[in-house]
Design an enzyme around this catalytic site. Sequence first.
Site, short mmCIF file in Angstrom:
data_model
loop_
_atom_site.label_atom_id
_atom_site.label_comp_id
_atom_site.label_asym_id
_atom_site.label_seq_id
_atom_site.Cartn_x
_atom_site.Cartn_y
_atom_site.Cartn_z
N GLU A 249 -0.21 -21.78 -1.99
CA GLU A 249 -1.54 -21.83 -0.81
C GLU A 249 -2.15 -20.74 -1.67
O GLU A 249 -3.70 -20.76 -0.98
CB GLU A 249 -0.87 -20.23 -0.30
CG GLU A 249 -0.06 -19.26 -0.98
CD GLU A 249 0.61 -17.81 -0.33
OE1 GLU A 249 -0.03 -17.98 0.81
OE2 GLU A 249 1.49 -17.61 -1.54
N GLY B 123 0.71 -0.94 0.20
CA GLY B 123 -0.20 -0.31 -0.14
C GLY B 123 0.84 1.03 -0.30
O GLY B 123 1.94 1.40 0.00
N ASP C 171 7.33 -15.48 -6.23
CA ASP C 171 6.20 -16.05 -7.37
C ASP C 171 6.37 -16.75 -8.27
O ASP C 171 5.68 -17.36 -9.02
CB ASP C 171 4.35 -15.84 -6.60
CG ASP C 171 4.35 -15.34 -5.13
OD1 ASP C 171 4.40 -16.25 -4.14
OD2 ASP C 171 2.95 -15.38 -4.97
N GLY D 271 2.87 -5.22 -8.12
CA GLY D 271 2.34 -4.20 -7.66
C GLY D 271 3.87 -3.10 -8.18
O GLY D 271 2.64 -2.26 -8.67
N MET E 218 4.62 -21.66 -1.06
CA MET E 218 3.68 -19.98 -1.16
C MET E 218 3.92 -20.35 -2.51
O MET E 218 3.96 -20.90 -3.40
CB MET E 218 4.81 -18.46 -1.06
CG MET E 218 4.70 -18.55 0.96
SD MET E 218 5.16 -16.53 0.73
CE MET E 218 5.11 -16.12 2.17
N1 LIG Z 1 -1.99 -0.76 -9.66
C1 LIG Z 1 -1.62 0.04 -8.89
N2 LIG Z 1 -0.71 0.96 -8.91
C2 LIG Z 1 0.49 2.08 -8.26
N3 LIG Z 1 1.11 1.00 -7.10
C3 LIG Z 1 0.64 -0.25 -6.89
C4 LIG Z 1 -0.02 -0.62 -7.29
N4 LIG Z 1 -0.41 -1.94 -7.15
C5 LIG Z 1 0.53 -2.05 -6.10
N5 LIG Z 1 0.88 -1.01 -5.98
C6 LIG Z 1 2.00 -0.68 -4.85
O1 LIG Z 1 3.29 -1.85 -5.02
C7 LIG Z 1 4.12 -1.71 -3.82
C8 LIG Z 1 3.57 -3.41 -3.65
O2 LIG Z 1 2.93 -3.93 -4.53
P1 LIG Z 1 2.72 -5.41 -3.62
O3 LIG Z 1 1.70 -5.93 -4.42
O4 LIG Z 1 2.58 -5.73 -2.04
O5 LIG Z 1 3.33 -6.17 -4.00
P2 LIG Z 1 4.66 -6.83 -4.97
O6 LIG Z 1 5.01 -5.63 -5.67
O7 LIG Z 1 4.97 -7.85 -5.11
O8 LIG Z 1 3.61 -7.26 -6.05
C9 LIG Z 1 3.06 -1.68 -2.68
O9 LIG Z 1 3.38 0.33 -2.25
C10 LIG Z 1 1.43 -0.78 -3.66
O10 LIG Z 1 0.62 0.34 -3.47
O1 LIG Z 2 3.84 -10.30 3.08
P1 LIG Z 2 2.60 -11.01 3.45
O2 LIG Z 2 1.95 -9.59 2.93
O3 LIG Z 2 1.91 -11.83 4.19
O4 LIG Z 2 2.43 -11.37 1.81
C1 LIG Z 2 2.32 -12.80 1.39
C2 LIG Z 2 2.12 -13.28 -0.05
O5 LIG Z 2 3.37 -12.67 -0.40
C3 LIG Z 2 4.11 -13.63 -1.23
O6 LIG Z 2 5.60 -14.33 -1.28
C4 LIG Z 2 5.06 -13.05 -2.75
O7 LIG Z 2 3.76 -11.66 -2.77
P2 LIG Z 2 3.96 -10.33 -3.87
O8 LIG Z 2 4.57 -10.67 -4.89
O9 LIG Z 2 2.89 -9.92 -4.39
O10 LIG Z 2 5.17 -9.88 -2.38
C5 LIG Z 2 2.86 -14.42 -1.37
O11 LIG Z 2 3.66 -15.65 -2.06
C6 LIG Z 2 2.13 -14.90 -0.12
O12 LIG Z 2 0.90 -15.21 -0.31
MG LIG Z 3 2.37 -9.12 -6.19
#
Ligand SMILES: Nc1ncnc2c1ncn2[C@@H]1O[C@H](COP(=O)(O)OP(=O)(O)O)[C@@H](O)[C@H]1O
Ligand SMILES: O=P(O)(O)OC[C@H]1O[C@](O)(COP(=O)(O)O)[C@@H](O)[C@@H]1O
Ligand SMILES: [Mg+2]
EC number: 2.7.1.11
Length: 485
Positions: A314, A160, A215, A186, A258
């Site tokens: 998971e 976030g 993942d 994200g 995971m």
């Molecule tokens: N569509 C998006 N636009 C802007 N920022 C995003 C979006 N999706 C995720 N983020 C931001 O990227 C960061 C990481 O996203 P997250 O989904 O938690 O992990 P990951 O990058 O590992 O997939 C967070 O700070 C989130 O607010």
């Molecule tokens: O750290 P959290 O918020 O418990 O999330 C666990 C999730 O993070 C992961 O390890 C990786 O997810 P991201 O790549 O989105 O960070 C997933 O496999 C798992 O479901």
């Molecule tokens: Mg992700």
Amino acid sequence: MSSPKIVNGPGGYILQDVPHLIDYLPDLPTYQNPLKDNPAYSVVKQYFVDTEDTVPEKIIVHKDGPRGIHFRRAGPRQKVYFESDEVHACIVTCGGLCPGLNTVIREIVSSLSHMYGVKRILGIDGGYRGFYAKNTIPLTSKVVNDIHKRGGTILGTSRGGHDTKKIVDSIQERGINQVYIIGGDGTQRGASKIFEEIRKRGLKVAVVGIPKTIDNDIPVIDRSFGFDTAVEEAQRAINAAHVEAESNENGIGFVKLMGRHSGFIAMYATLASRDVDCCLIPESPFYLEGEGGLFEYIEKRLKEHGHMVIVLAEGAGQEMMTKSMESTTLEDASGNKVLKDVGLWLSQSIKDHFKKIKMVMNLKYIDPTYMIRAIPSNAADNVYCTLLAQSAVHGAMAGYTGYTSGLVHGRQTYIPFYRITEKQNSVVITDRMWARLLSSTNQLSFLGPKNISEQKKETHETPSPDSEICNGVVHIPPVTKEITK
Ligand SMILES: Nc1ncnc2c1ncn2[C@@H]1O[C@H](COP(=O)(O)OP(=O)(O)O)[C@@H](O)[C@H]1O
Ligand SMILES: O=P(O)(O)OC[C@H]1O[C@](O)(COP(=O)(O)O)[C@@H](O)[C@@H]1O
Ligand SMILES: [Mg+2]
């Protein structure tokens, strides 16, 4: 959104190019790359990458087929767009942990300081929100010297908190001109928004993404750093599960790994172990009761061998669990769906089943999920992280921006953000790799012939020739048989 840079060439050649600072700042001066005078590199023949070099997305091609999509080859360029004294870089890590984060941080700092003589590098504390809500951490070679031996990220991470305007305001106010963003799908979406805003404001700031995903759900790239380490660490849990299973009457060793939407860790950990009898992933629907179901398969295995090992990703079986439980859809701060613990639910369902049929069974449930991602990266991943970080830095110095630095068929490349964020990578169960797993574990596919033909139709009528290389995006049809409880 700025429009994609596409270059077409003869024979169906397509370059999906990455943006460059001169796309919107055409009068920027260039400088000789300082590596030219660096004793380590000046002796290397052809050290600088030819600007025309590109890397194909698909390496298996047919004689008469088109040359296909290519990405810009990463590496140092003859000319750079930043003077050493001018660079003010920052590094941020976002999303979940992954082995190798500290190595990437270390190597970005080392590459900037040792190769390009950069002195001003900041760490952003605690993910995206750290840009506007926290103090920064000055990074030097000395500060990062030993960090690759530790798991996690010395910068901290978060989900976030992405506020594009506030982040770019902070970049502008601090005079930062190179932004290195390490994170998953994200994070790369967030990086793309930062790049667009920077471009809109006309700032001389290079925005670089470095893909991180335990993942393995990021498309295009071969695999993420840390994936190899995670698969290796998973072996310890699987070995323990096997020992427990072997030592008990009708023992079942049950390991949860995971993999929210992509079962790559489970698949590779299973293939590596050879002790696993059944691997369950989100991409391959399964059902529990009746002919051809999981319970019947477990009974059969226990009768034949007296023990078995199950590996579960998971994200597998979530729909079944939701149907048999109160359904509440929760999201984490980044908007990712929070999954229910399928491991606990499935192990209890298996226990209930054996109680019902009055058959002795001893199930040991192991959940090593966070232990697998919180460790330092192994030797292979350390090398990978090093090359990835170096490539990322060479690209920014050469003025490229709005790209993710990634490995494609073993070559370092610069990939435009839209290719990274447009879809998620998942296991294609109609490809050879999943068939290899099924033949290694000897498990049932748990899919009826109807499901298989639907899968084939929905993925690709003709399977892609090199599709077993981790990459593929597929829509999985709903399970036709369901838990009858
Ligand atoms: N569509 C998006 N636009 C802007 N920022 C995003 C979006 N999706 C995720 N983020 C931001 O990227 C960061 C990481 O996203 P997250 O989904 O938690 O992990 P990951 O990058 O590992 O997939 C967070 O700070 C989130 O607010
Ligand atoms: O750290 P959290 O918020 O418990 O999330 C666990 C999730 O993070 C992961 O390890 C990786 O997810 P991201 O790549 O989105 O960070 C997933 O496999 C798992 O479901
Ligand atoms: Mg992700």
